[in-house]
Design an enzyme around this catalytic site. Structure first.
Site, PDB file in Angstrom:
ATOM      1  N   ASP A   1      38.932  11.533  -5.031  1.00  0.00           N
ATOM      2  CA  ASP A   1      38.646  12.350  -3.843  1.00  0.00           C
ATOM      3  C   ASP A   1      37.194  12.207  -3.421  1.00  0.00           C
ATOM      4  OD1 ASP A   1      41.295  13.582  -3.582  1.00  0.00           O
ATOM      5  OD2 ASP A   1      40.821  14.367  -5.562  1.00  0.00           O
TER       6      ASP A   1
ATOM      7  N   LYS B   1      38.436  14.287  -8.855  1.00  0.00           N
ATOM      8  CA  LYS B   1      39.832  13.910  -8.746  1.00  0.00           C
ATOM      9  C   LYS B   1      40.694  15.167  -8.851  1.00  0.00           C
ATOM     10  CE  LYS B   1      41.451  10.476 -10.899  1.00  0.00           C
ATOM     11  NZ  LYS B   1      42.240  10.300  -9.658  1.00  0.00           N
ATOM     12  N   GLY B   2      41.970  15.007  -8.547  1.00  0.00           N
ATOM     13  CA  GLY B   2      42.890  16.129  -8.701  1.00  0.00           C
ATOM     14  C   GLY B   2      43.442  16.664  -7.400  1.00  0.00           C
TER      15      GLY B   2
ATOM     16  N   ASP C   1      43.116   3.938 -10.458  1.00  0.00           N
ATOM     17  CA  ASP C   1      43.425   5.207  -9.789  1.00  0.00           C
ATOM     18  C   ASP C   1      42.470   5.434  -8.621  1.00  0.00           C
ATOM     19  OD1 ASP C   1      44.594   7.635  -9.221  1.00  0.00           O
ATOM     20  OD2 ASP C   1      43.934   8.646 -11.044  1.00  0.00           O
TER      21      ASP C   1
ATOM     22  N   GLU D   1      45.551  12.336 -15.586  1.00  0.00           N
ATOM     23  CA  GLU D   1      44.652  11.263 -15.141  1.00  0.00           C
ATOM     24  C   GLU D   1      43.479  11.126 -16.112  1.00  0.00           C
ATOM     25  OE1 GLU D   1      45.471  11.472 -10.333  1.00  0.00           O
ATOM     26  OE2 GLU D   1      43.836  12.638 -11.158  1.00  0.00           O
TER      27      GLU D   1
END
Ligand code: 5RP
Length: 227
Positions: free
Chosen positions: A88, A98-99, A85, A107
């Site tokens: 950010d 993340k997100g 994955d 995730e």
């Protein structure tokens, strides 16, 4: 160098690592976002070795199915071999924010269920201190204002991502203005707020490896090599 080219390079590097290190009946966790999509597009090359994929979003599941790859529910498969994955932000310990694509909860679940977490990102995601990227927090809709007040008490400025409903039917608050010097502590504190489903800090389960796309090539980074 074009950011898209860097993303394609790290996606290819991740495919090589997965193919070299893991078994012939691969159970793959698949992330969400533009970099993860580059990785998904490499997968038909090893189609015969993939037993199942588990996607962290409806969007990724749709793309996997369009490419003819088997997508399964996490409850129908055992632990996964590897999760790939994007992120950010990534710090020196490979703790992540993340997100950005609102898929943080799934995730985090798929990452937790995977033996290895390979994070793929272009060099712009490398940071000293996490928090310049607003931290996504998934909340139960009725708790939005309550959680926003609690997040403000931590020193952040929460902003409701009004156009977004997550795959789980919840809302996202993006918390601006945090300087996250202790990501594990911050992850724990936010998770303890009533109404929070999950937050985008991946410190309890950081990445194991970061493949970082730079103009000079792909850097293989572990927790001890990122500076
Ligand atoms: C989605 C994510 C993504 O991994 C993150 O936003 C990075 O996305 P991109 O690869 O498009 O830069 O956490 O929820």
């Amino acid at each position: 160098m074009d950011q898209q080219v860097l993303k394609e390079q790290v996606a290819e590097a991740a495919l090589e690592r997965v193919a070299a290190r893991h078994s012939d009946r691969l159970l793959l966790g698949i992330g969400t976002g533009t970099t993860a999509e580059c990785f998904i597009r490499t997968l038909p090359a090893i189609r015969s070795r993939i037993e199942a994929t588990v996607a962290s979003s409806e969007r990724s599941a749709t793309l996997l199915e369009e490419l003819g790859l088997p997508v399964m529910d996490l409850n129908s498969v055992g632990p996964l071999d590897v999760y790939v994955d994007g992120a950010d932000e990534a710090n020196a310990q490979l703790a992540l924010i993340k997100g950005g694509g609102a898929a943080l909860t799934r995730e985090k679940i798929v990452a937790a269920a995977s033996e290895e977490f390979i994070c793929i990102a272009d060099a712009s995601k490398r940071v000293g201190v996490l928090g310049a990227f607003p931290l996504p927090v998934e909340v139960i809709p009725m708790a939005r204002s309550h959680v926003a007040r609690e997040l403000a008490q931590l020193g952040g400025q929460p902003v409701w991502r009004e156009e977004t409903i997550t795959d789980n039917g919840n809302l996202i608050l993006d918390v601006h203005g945090l300087q996250i010097s202790d990501p594990l502590d911050m992850e724990t504190r936010i998770n303890q707020m009533a109404g929070v489903v999950c937050n985008g800090l991946f410190a309890r389960r950081p990445a194991d490896v970061l493949l970082l796309g730079t103009p000079a090539g792909v850097e293989l980074v572990t927790g001890s090599t990122l500076s």
